[in-house]
Design an enzyme around this catalytic site. Structure first.
Site, PDB file in Angstrom:
ATOM      1  N   SER A  17       0.935  -1.133   0.011  1.00 35.73           N
ATOM      2  CA  SER A  17       0.108   0.093   0.143  1.00 35.73           C
ATOM      3  C   SER A  17       0.992   1.256  -0.127  1.00 35.73           C
ATOM      4  O   SER A  17       0.351   2.437  -0.313  1.00 35.73           O
ATOM      5  CB  SER A  17      -0.861  -0.074   1.204  1.00 35.73           C
ATOM      6  N   ARG A  18       2.076   1.033   0.505  1.00 35.68           N
ATOM      7  CA  ARG A  18       2.935   2.276   0.703  1.00 35.68           C
ATOM      8  C   ARG A  18       4.364   1.669   0.487  1.00 35.68           C
ATOM      9  O   ARG A  18       4.705   0.606   0.694  1.00 35.68           O
ATOM     10  CB  ARG A  18       3.013   2.925   1.740  1.00 35.68           C
ATOM     11  N   GLY A  19       5.361   2.912   0.558  1.00 35.90           N
ATOM     12  CA  GLY A  19       6.769   2.483   0.846  1.00 35.90           C
ATOM     13  C   GLY A  19       7.449   1.652   0.003  1.00 35.90           C
ATOM     14  O   GLY A  19       6.968   1.761  -1.232  1.00 35.90           O
ATOM     15  N   ILE A  20       8.309   0.741   0.394  1.00 38.01           N
ATOM     16  CA  ILE A  20       8.973  -0.157  -0.587  1.00 38.01           C
ATOM     17  C   ILE A  20       8.004  -0.965  -1.418  1.00 38.01           C
ATOM     18  O   ILE A  20       8.456  -1.083  -2.793  1.00 38.01           O
ATOM     19  CB  ILE A  20      10.054  -0.833   0.209  1.00 38.01           C
ATOM     20  N   GLY A  21       7.216  -1.619  -0.972  1.00 41.98           N
ATOM     21  CA  GLY A  21       6.372  -2.165  -1.674  1.00 41.98           C
ATOM     22  C   GLY A  21       5.833  -1.709  -2.927  1.00 41.98           C
ATOM     23  O   GLY A  21       5.611  -2.382  -4.038  1.00 41.98           O
ATOM     24  N   ASP A  72      -5.720 -10.407   4.673  1.00 39.98           N
ATOM     25  CA  ASP A  72      -4.820 -10.634   5.674  1.00 39.98           C
ATOM     26  C   ASP A  72      -3.716 -11.874   5.280  1.00 39.98           C
ATOM     27  O   ASP A  72      -4.474 -12.817   5.095  1.00 39.98           O
ATOM     28  CB  ASP A  72      -5.364 -10.930   6.892  1.00 39.98           C
ATOM     29  N   TYR A 166      12.769 -10.018  16.459  1.00 41.35           N
ATOM     30  CA  TYR A 166      12.754  -9.548  15.313  1.00 41.35           C
ATOM     31  C   TYR A 166      13.686 -10.060  14.215  1.00 41.35           C
ATOM     32  O   TYR A 166      13.439 -10.333  13.223  1.00 41.35           O
ATOM     33  CB  TYR A 166      12.675  -7.895  15.192  1.00 41.35           C
ATOM     34  N   LYS A 170      12.796 -11.975  10.985  1.00 47.88           N
ATOM     35  CA  LYS A 170      13.485 -11.691   9.553  1.00 47.88           C
ATOM     36  C   LYS A 170      14.468 -12.721   8.954  1.00 47.88           C
ATOM     37  O   LYS A 170      14.265 -13.044   7.830  1.00 47.88           O
ATOM     38  CB  LYS A 170      14.240 -10.242   9.699  1.00 47.88           C
TER      39      LYS A 170
END
Length: 278
Positions: A17-21, A72, A166, A170
């Site tokens: 929806s935003r950013g890197i993607g 989701d 985290y 990752k």
């Protein structure tokens, strides 16, 4: 032989929806790619710009075809419907981009169990399940790719102990991807990871990694998008099982002047803020 364009290729991406993607989606859209986004952002967030619908509009404006799938990646039914819906709309799937990810850098005693579970469910399980669901269709593609936005495995105490919850999430994304590369290499499906050497100017950096100071020493999401584009053009049977670094991919493609990617124009190379895990 390396492909010259993503024209007509179909990408199914988690998040975006935003950013890197979104930057990756827009780079592919400029070639005329088809892009399906599986994301939860159906309505505007009070603090973050963009929804799955505004992202789809931008993809169309950039020259691509878009399918916004509200769902989701933690929900198996939503994943199934996303894969089926993408195939039904565009006639197949050529590329999976595992972009959806949750970050929480809390130390072990401060990390809430629900947040630990959320990171495992989205980052690791989501990567596994979305990729898994798409494999039967990827097998029919001429040049199928799975690309996960996750780091190389760096099992030094520095990163294992920095934010264990985290780090596990990752590194889990990366292990899933490398496992898929090995398991489906005979089917010609490439699976690689991609990670930047410096921080990228996104909401996560602004809110979690240092605010305005780090944002000013970061690069724009377009550097990640251009590197992802180069990876997705490569022959899947020859370019798989790698944990790639954004800047190395661009250098291999002949792009060595990165000054144009500075979030603040004119920021010297040696002032860029290093990303984590490297």
């Amino acid at each position: 032989m390396t492909a010259k364009s993503l024209s007509g290729k179909t990408i199914l991406m988690s998040g975006g929806s935003r950013g890197i993607g979104l930057a990756i989606a827009l780079r592919a859209a400029a070639d005329g790619a088809n892009i399906a986004l599986l994301a939860k952002t159906d309505t505007p967030h009070p603090k973050l710009e963009g929804t799955i619908h505004t992202a789809a509009d931008r993809i169309r404006d950039a020259g691509g075809r878009a399918l916004a799938i509200v769902g989701d990646v933690r929900n198996d039914d939503d994943i199934t419907e996303a894969v089926r819906g993408t195939e039904g709309e565009f006639g197949g799937i050529d590329i999976i981009v595992n972009n959806a990810s949750v970050i929480d850098l809390s130390r072990t005693l401060d990390l809430q169990p629900k947040k630990y579970d959320l990171m495992q469910d989205i980052n690791v399980r989501g990567t596994f399940m979305l990729s898994r669901a798409a494999v039967p269709i990827l097998r029919e593609s001429e040049n199928p790719h799975i690309l996960s936005l996750s780091p190389p495995l760096n099992i030094t105490p520095k990163w294992l102990g920095a934010h264990t919850g985290y780090t596990l999430a990752k590194f889990g994304m990366t292990m899933v991807t490398l496992g898929l590369a090995a398991e489906f290499q005979s089917d010609g499906i490439a699976a690689n990871t991609l990670w930047p050497r410096t921080t990228i100017a996104t909401a996560a950096v602004q809110n979690l990694l240092g605010g305005d100071r780090v944002m000013a020493a970061s690069r724009t999401p377009e550097i990640y998008a251009d590197a992802a584009y180069e990876v997705l053009l490569r022959p899947a049977r020859e370019y798989t099982g790698q944990t790639l670094i954004v800047e190395d991919v661009l250098a291999e493609a002949g792009i060595t002047d990165l000054s144009g990617y500075a979030a603040v124009p004119g920021t010297p190379e040696d002032r860029m803020f290093p990303d984590i895990f490297l």
